[in-house]
Design a protein around this motif. Structure first.
Motif, PDB file in Angstrom:
ATOM      1  N   LEU A  68      39.025  82.830  44.018  1.00  0.00           N
ATOM      2  CA  LEU A  68      40.187  82.801  43.134  1.00  0.00           C
ATOM      3  C   LEU A  68      39.771  82.423  41.717  1.00  0.00           C
ATOM      4  CD1 LEU A  68      43.246  82.887  42.592  1.00  0.00           C
ATOM      5  CD2 LEU A  68      43.346  80.489  43.337  1.00  0.00           C
ATOM      6  N   HIS A  69      38.997  81.364  41.577  1.00  0.00           N
ATOM      7  CA  HIS A  69      38.629  80.885  40.244  1.00  0.00           C
ATOM      8  C   HIS A  69      37.720  81.863  39.515  1.00  0.00           C
ATOM      9  CE1 HIS A  69      40.247  76.761  39.735  1.00  0.00           C
ATOM     10  NE2 HIS A  69      40.341  76.810  41.051  1.00  0.00           N
ATOM     11  N   THR A  70      36.716  82.392  40.195  1.00  0.00           N
ATOM     12  CA  THR A  70      35.800  83.301  39.513  1.00  0.00           C
ATOM     13  C   THR A  70      36.503  84.608  39.140  1.00  0.00           C
ATOM     14  OG1 THR A  70      34.973  84.050  41.678  1.00  0.00           O
ATOM     15  CG2 THR A  70      33.716  82.334  40.543  1.00  0.00           C
ATOM     16  N   MET A  71      37.419  85.058  39.986  1.00  0.00           N
ATOM     17  CA  MET A  71      38.162  86.282  39.679  1.00  0.00           C
ATOM     18  C   MET A  71      39.053  86.079  38.451  1.00  0.00           C
ATOM     19  SD  MET A  71      40.682  88.562  42.110  1.00  0.00           S
ATOM     20  CE  MET A  71      41.617  87.115  42.683  1.00  0.00           C
ATOM     21  N   VAL A  72      39.775  84.982  38.413  1.00  0.00           N
ATOM     22  CA  VAL A  72      40.655  84.712  37.272  1.00  0.00           C
ATOM     23  C   VAL A  72      39.842  84.491  36.000  1.00  0.00           C
ATOM     24  CG1 VAL A  72      42.334  83.081  36.317  1.00  0.00           C
ATOM     25  CG2 VAL A  72      42.558  83.858  38.680  1.00  0.00           C
ATOM     26  N   GLN A  73      38.714  83.810  36.124  1.00  0.00           N
ATOM     27  CA  GLN A  73      37.847  83.619  34.961  1.00  0.00           C
ATOM     28  C   GLN A  73      37.413  84.958  34.372  1.00  0.00           C
ATOM     29  OE1 GLN A  73      34.669  81.135  36.401  1.00  0.00           O
ATOM     30  NE2 GLN A  73      35.741  79.220  35.974  1.00  0.00           N
ATOM     31  N   LYS A  74      37.007  85.881  35.226  1.00  0.00           N
ATOM     32  CA  LYS A  74      36.564  87.191  34.745  1.00  0.00           C
ATOM     33  C   LYS A  74      37.723  87.958  34.105  1.00  0.00           C
ATOM     34  CE  LYS A  74      32.655  87.857  37.874  1.00  0.00           C
ATOM     35  NZ  LYS A  74      31.981  88.767  38.817  1.00  0.00           N
ATOM     36  N   SER A 108      33.557  72.049  46.026  1.00  0.00           N
ATOM     37  CA  SER A 108      33.799  70.866  45.204  1.00  0.00           C
ATOM     38  C   SER A 108      34.089  71.254  43.757  1.00  0.00           C
ATOM     39  CB  SER A 108      32.584  69.932  45.259  1.00  0.00           C
ATOM     40  OG  SER A 108      31.402  70.620  44.840  1.00  0.00           O
ATOM     41  N   GLU A 109      33.453  72.306  43.296  1.00  0.00           N
ATOM     42  CA  GLU A 109      33.675  72.754  41.920  1.00  0.00           C
ATOM     43  C   GLU A 109      34.969  73.540  41.772  1.00  0.00           C
ATOM     44  OE1 GLU A 109      31.325  75.221  38.378  1.00  0.00           O
ATOM     45  OE2 GLU A 109      30.490  75.125  40.416  1.00  0.00           O
ATOM     46  N   PHE A 110      35.337  74.273  42.833  1.00  0.00           N
ATOM     47  CA  PHE A 110      36.535  75.114  42.789  1.00  0.00           C
ATOM     48  C   PHE A 110      37.426  74.771  43.985  1.00  0.00           C
ATOM     49  CE2 PHE A 110      33.076  77.812  40.987  1.00  0.00           C
ATOM     50  CZ  PHE A 110      33.499  77.765  39.664  1.00  0.00           C
ATOM     51  N   PRO A 111      38.219  73.709  43.885  1.00  0.00           N
ATOM     52  CA  PRO A 111      39.028  73.258  45.026  1.00  0.00           C
ATOM     53  C   PRO A 111      40.096  74.250  45.471  1.00  0.00           C
ATOM     54  CG  PRO A 111      39.587  72.051  43.014  1.00  0.00           C
ATOM     55  CD  PRO A 111      38.353  72.830  42.711  1.00  0.00           C
ATOM     56  N   GLN A 112      40.520  75.146  44.562  1.00  0.00           N
ATOM     57  CA  GLN A 112      41.500  76.166  44.954  1.00  0.00           C
ATOM     58  C   GLN A 112      40.830  77.416  45.513  1.00  0.00           C
ATOM     59  OE1 GLN A 112      42.429  74.239  42.113  1.00  0.00           O
ATOM     60  NE2 GLN A 112      43.814  73.279  43.563  1.00  0.00           N
ATOM     61  N   GLY A 163      46.665  72.183  45.690  1.00  0.00           N
ATOM     62  CA  GLY A 163      46.774  72.603  47.084  1.00  0.00           C
ATOM     63  C   GLY A 163      47.019  74.083  47.278  1.00  0.00           C
ATOM     64  N   LEU A 164      47.022  74.832  46.187  1.00  0.00           N
ATOM     65  CA  LEU A 164      47.266  76.261  46.311  1.00  0.00           C
ATOM     66  C   LEU A 164      45.940  77.013  46.404  1.00  0.00           C
ATOM     67  CD1 LEU A 164      50.137  76.705  43.697  1.00  0.00           C
ATOM     68  CD2 LEU A 164      50.335  76.386  46.171  1.00  0.00           C
ATOM     69  N   GLY A 165      46.031  78.293  46.617  1.00  0.00           N
ATOM     70  CA  GLY A 165      44.844  79.126  46.732  1.00  0.00           C
ATOM     71  C   GLY A 165      45.260  80.498  47.205  1.00  0.00           C
ATOM     72  N   ILE A 166      44.283  81.353  47.427  1.00  0.00           N
ATOM     73  CA  ILE A 166      44.569  82.690  47.921  1.00  0.00           C
ATOM     74  C   ILE A 166      45.232  82.620  49.291  1.00  0.00           C
ATOM     75  CG2 ILE A 166      43.427  84.750  48.857  1.00  0.00           C
ATOM     76  CD1 ILE A 166      41.488  84.609  46.528  1.00  0.00           C
ATOM     77  N   GLU A 201      49.402  86.812  36.219  1.00  0.00           N
ATOM     78  CA  GLU A 201      50.143  85.571  35.944  1.00  0.00           C
ATOM     79  C   GLU A 201      50.254  84.706  37.203  1.00  0.00           C
ATOM     80  OE1 GLU A 201      54.148  84.996  33.530  1.00  0.00           O
ATOM     81  OE2 GLU A 201      54.554  85.740  35.557  1.00  0.00           O
ATOM     82  N   PHE A 202      50.507  85.324  38.349  1.00  0.00           N
ATOM     83  CA  PHE A 202      50.625  84.583  39.611  1.00  0.00           C
ATOM     84  C   PHE A 202      49.271  84.014  40.028  1.00  0.00           C
ATOM     85  CE2 PHE A 202      50.623  84.344  44.271  1.00  0.00           C
ATOM     86  CZ  PHE A 202      51.724  83.525  44.474  1.00  0.00           C
ATOM     87  N   LEU A 203      48.201  84.771  39.849  1.00  0.00           N
ATOM     88  CA  LEU A 203      46.864  84.281  40.189  1.00  0.00           C
ATOM     89  C   LEU A 203      46.505  83.063  39.342  1.00  0.00           C
ATOM     90  CD1 LEU A 203      44.971  87.700  40.472  1.00  0.00           C
ATOM     91  CD2 LEU A 203      45.728  86.227  42.351  1.00  0.00           C
ATOM     92  N   ARG A 204      46.886  83.087  38.085  1.00  0.00           N
ATOM     93  CA  ARG A 204      46.646  81.922  37.222  1.00  0.00           C
ATOM     94  C   ARG A 204      47.405  80.704  37.727  1.00  0.00           C
ATOM     95  NH1 ARG A 204      47.547  85.382  31.683  1.00  0.00           N
ATOM     96  NH2 ARG A 204      45.378  86.027  31.324  1.00  0.00           N
ATOM     97  N   ASP A 205      48.623  80.912  38.183  1.00  0.00           N
ATOM     98  CA  ASP A 205      49.412  79.793  38.715  1.00  0.00           C
ATOM     99  C   ASP A 205      48.761  79.202  39.960  1.00  0.00           C
ATOM    100  OD1 ASP A 205      51.274  80.100  36.709  1.00  0.00           O
ATOM    101  OD2 ASP A 205      52.677  81.266  37.928  1.00  0.00           O
ATOM    102  N   LEU A 206      48.183  80.059  40.810  1.00  0.00           N
ATOM    103  CA  LEU A 206      47.493  79.569  42.006  1.00  0.00           C
ATOM    104  C   LEU A 206      46.296  78.699  41.632  1.00  0.00           C
ATOM    105  CD1 LEU A 206      47.424  82.673  44.404  1.00  0.00           C
ATOM    106  CD2 LEU A 206      48.989  80.734  44.447  1.00  0.00           C
ATOM    107  N   CYS A 207      45.631  79.053  40.550  1.00  0.00           N
ATOM    108  CA  CYS A 207      44.469  78.280  40.101  1.00  0.00           C
ATOM    109  C   CYS A 207      44.857  76.881  39.638  1.00  0.00           C
ATOM    110  CB  CYS A 207      43.774  78.995  38.948  1.00  0.00           C
ATOM    111  SG  CYS A 207      42.549  80.203  39.460  1.00  0.00           S
ATOM    112  N   SER A 208      46.009  76.782  39.014  1.00  0.00           N
ATOM    113  CA  SER A 208      46.397  75.510  38.402  1.00  0.00           C
ATOM    114  C   SER A 208      47.216  74.617  39.327  1.00  0.00           C
ATOM    115  CB  SER A 208      47.196  75.766  37.116  1.00  0.00           C
ATOM    116  OG  SER A 208      48.367  76.527  37.399  1.00  0.00           O
TER     117      SER A 208
END
Length: 264
Positions: free
Chosen positions: A102-108, A94-98, A53-56, A43-50
């Motif tokens: 982070l994005h590929t992990m949450v997607q999986k 450019s495709e994954f600004p966060q 200015g956030l990220g790992i 749930e927290f990782l999803r919040d970082l994605c959305s």
């Protein structure tokens, strides 16, 4: 009445199953040397994605609500990945600004623990499992991601390296030699994606070691069976007898010779 009795019996069965499930989770304990490891909520990782200015971020910079209790969570997952930056681990694109990782992990993970996983899988059994996984809350899925789960060095806005405190350094040194155990205890999610300026996942000695441990522990089938690097692995023998075992050992040693072990 008969319908009322059936309903009562069903409620008792459900309650009993739930209590047994909680009992099993309560008896899930990490080895003493790994008690200091933290597990991050999906749930927290999803919040970082959305969040803008956030990220790992490194373990020390995360709020308490980022972490869950591994003795209570329904699912524990260990991530194997290649760091793309020594001090930030992840990098923005450019495709994954966060952050790409982070994005590929949450997607999986969302392909299992959201409606995206419904109907996926080979065969009725796997599809049923994926459906059940899609019903699990993001608060009940915990992830071991080394940069966020153990104290790390960082880097300030002025470019100055932020060292671990003495306490954090002691905890890191305590856990580091035993981290490999996690890859044999819990299902492993392989995240092999890197940017074009970073050497491939397959060249990292650390990643190779994690893969081999997970392979021998039978922890790759659940979340990483379709990953290309997993498909290319030499499979271990079913027994320790005969030449099959020696061929596996020789293949592993040959592969290890070409890997790079260094601080990433």
């Amino acid at each position: 009445s008969s319908p009322a009795k059936c309903t009562n019996h069903l409620c008792v069965v459900i309650a009993t199953a739930y209590v047994l499930l909680l009992w099993r989770r309560r008896h899930r304990h990490l080895p003493p040397s790994l008690q200091g490891c933290k597990f991050v909520r999906l749930e927290f990782l999803r919040d970082l994605c959305s969040g803008p200015g956030l990220g790992i971020r490194r373990c020390q910079d995360l709020p308490p609500e980022a972490f869950g209790d591994p003795t209570k969570a329904q699912v524990l997952i260990v991530v194997s990945h290649r760091w793309m930056n020594r001090h930030t681990c992840d990098v923005a694109t450019s495709e994954f600004p966060q952050g790409l990782r982070l994005h590929t992990m949450v997607q999986k993970l969302d392909m299992h623990f959201s409606s995206l996983g419904i109907g996926k899988g080979r065969g009725l059994g796997e599809r049923w499992r994926r459906f059940c996984e899609s019903l699990i809350s993001g608060r009940d899925v915990l992830v071991f991601f080394d940069f966020m789960s153990l104290p790390q060095q960082g880097i300030g806005s002025d470019g100055v390296v932020l060292p671990r405190s003495e306490e954090d350094e002691a905890l890191f040194r305590q856990c580091l030699p035993h981290m490999g155990v996690l890859y044999s205890m819990f299902p492993v999610l392989v995240c092999e994606e890197v940017t074009g300026t970073v050497a491939p996942y397959t060249e990292s000695g650390w990643c190779f070691a994690e893969l081999q441990i997970a392979l021998l522990g039978c922890q790759l089938d659940k979340f990483s069976s379709t990953c290309d690097v997993v498909r290319q692995l030499a499979r271990p023998p079913h027994s320790s007898e005969g030449d099959e075992l020696q061929r596996f050992v020789d293949a592993t040693n040959d592969s290890l010779d070409g890997k790079v072990f260094q601080e990433e």
